[in-house]
Design a protein around this motif. Structure first.
Motif, mmCIF file in Angstrom:
data_model
loop_
_atom_site.group_PDB
_atom_site.id
_atom_site.type_symbol
_atom_site.label_atom_id
_atom_site.label_comp_id
_atom_site.label_asym_id
_atom_site.label_seq_id
_atom_site.Cartn_x
_atom_site.Cartn_y
_atom_site.Cartn_z
ATOM 1 N N UNK A 182 0.835 -1.196 0.000
ATOM 2 C CA UNK A 182 0.000 0.000 0.000
ATOM 3 C C UNK A 182 0.872 1.249 0.000
ATOM 4 N N UNK A 183 1.961 1.200 0.769
ATOM 5 C CA UNK A 183 2.890 2.338 0.796
ATOM 6 C C UNK A 183 3.510 2.557 -0.584
ATOM 7 N N UNK A 184 3.929 1.462 -1.213
ATOM 8 C CA UNK A 184 4.518 1.576 -2.552
ATOM 9 C C UNK A 184 3.515 2.123 -3.559
ATOM 10 N N UNK A 185 2.273 1.642 -3.470
ATOM 11 C CA UNK A 185 1.232 2.130 -4.385
ATOM 12 C C UNK A 185 0.980 3.622 -4.176
ATOM 13 N N UNK A 186 0.971 4.050 -2.902
ATOM 14 C CA UNK A 186 0.770 5.476 -2.611
ATOM 15 C C UNK A 186 1.904 6.310 -3.182
ATOM 16 N N UNK A 187 3.138 5.820 -3.049
ATOM 17 C CA UNK A 187 4.284 6.549 -3.585
ATOM 18 C C UNK A 187 4.193 6.669 -5.107
#
Length: 327
Positions: A182-187
């Protein structure tokens, strides 16, 4: 032929046939003579001495697999179940050692696998166990080769086929992985939004630059046209000041005509300079004052003439079509 002869012939035939036996492919047979090792027979048709020689056992020369499940603890105190698959076979030249030196080879291999895994895994945290499972498999193979070669067994390969931590640990790992993704997708989404904003800003800047260039070109052409118009008017005897005033007035009325040509226009033209607005306000005040003065004069005149009779001029014919009445 009597019965003893028949029995003798049957017995002789049985003994003769028992001299021969076959050995299957990828297998070996141990022959003992009076309980002592005699020879190893390989695949094909073989011969032995009846009654004296006997088949002590068969040895499988195919590659075999043994699955061993070990439960142990990692360095970060997480209990895991590790499944190790060991592929091994009997060395053909050491069939004697494999048959006589080791009674239960599977138990022996299992014991060595347990020993190696429980010595290696407690040195690693859980994440490293997943990442370095090949190192664990290599350590198991090295230890097994050193121990089992003596007994006539060759370890072909060892594979760590499954690592199964506690269910709560797996759920926590899944939540961590989900949060990381989820963090990677947000970035990535933020980077995509930044790229769109930068591209839009560049497009707007380019649009404004081109728009400014167009306005500059337009004004340049207007100025060139004005210069040409002044030159033409000068040729017919109109000086530059008069020509400029004539051009301004002409453009002013052309603009008013263009605005008035639009039937759907709701545009109202008002003075657009502070002085013009001030003049308009003063004119309105003067108009209101003049209107009030006129109104007061009319009221005063009505009060003064109230109650006086009407006077009819005698110098005109008195007729209903042409009365001349003064109030």
């Amino acid at each position: 032929m009597n019965i003893p002869s028949i029995v003798f012939l049957v017995l002789a035939l049985f003994i003769f046939l028992s001299c021969f036996f076959t050995v299957k492919q990828q297998s070996a047979i141990i022959i003992e003579r009076f309980g002592r090792f005699q020879s190893v027979r390989n695949s094909g048709l073989q011969l032995k001495i009846p009654i004296i020689d006997r088949i002590a056992g068969r040895v499988n020369l195919k590659i075999q697999q043994l699955d061993v499940v070990i439960e142990t603890k990692t360095k970060d105190n997480v209990f895991v179940k590790i499944k190790v698959s060991v592929q091994f076979k009997v060395i053909q030249e050491k069939v004697y050692d494999a048959f006589y030196k080791l009674e239960y080879p599977h138990d022996q291999i299992t014991a060595y696998v347990f020993d190696v895994v429980r010595a290696e895994v407690p040195k690693l945290i859980l994440d490293d166990v997943f990442e370095r499972k090949d190192d664990i498999a290599i350590a198991v193979k090295r230890e097994l080769n050193e121990a089992m070669t003596t007994y006539g067994y060759d370890i072909i390969n060892t594979l760590v086929t499954d690592i199964d931590p506690d269910i709560q640990v797996k759920n926590a790992m899944n939540r961590i992985n989900a949060a990381d993704r989820e963090k990677t997708a947000t970035e990535f989404e933020a980077e995509s939004a930044r790229i769109r904003i930068v591209a839009k800003a560049k497009a707007e800047a380019e649009s404004k630059r081109l728009q400014g260039q167009g306005i500059a070109d337009q004004r340049r052409e207007i100025a060139r046209g004005l210069v040409e118009s002044v030159e033409v008017l000068n040729k017919v005897g109109i000086n530059s000041q008069e020509a400029s005033a004539l051009i301004v007035v002409t453009q002013h009325y052309d603009t008013l005509q263009a605005i008035g040509a639009d039937t759907n226009s709701n545009l109202i033209l008002l003075p657009n300079t502070p002085q013009a607005a001030n003049d308009m306000l003063n004119n309105m005040v003067v108009s209101f004052a003049a209107s009030n003065q006129v109104g007061e004069a009319m009221k005063k005149h009505q009060i003064e003439t109230k109650g006086k009779p009407s006077v009819v001029r005698k110098n005109r014919p008195e007729s209903p079509e042409n009365p001349d009445i003064i109030v």
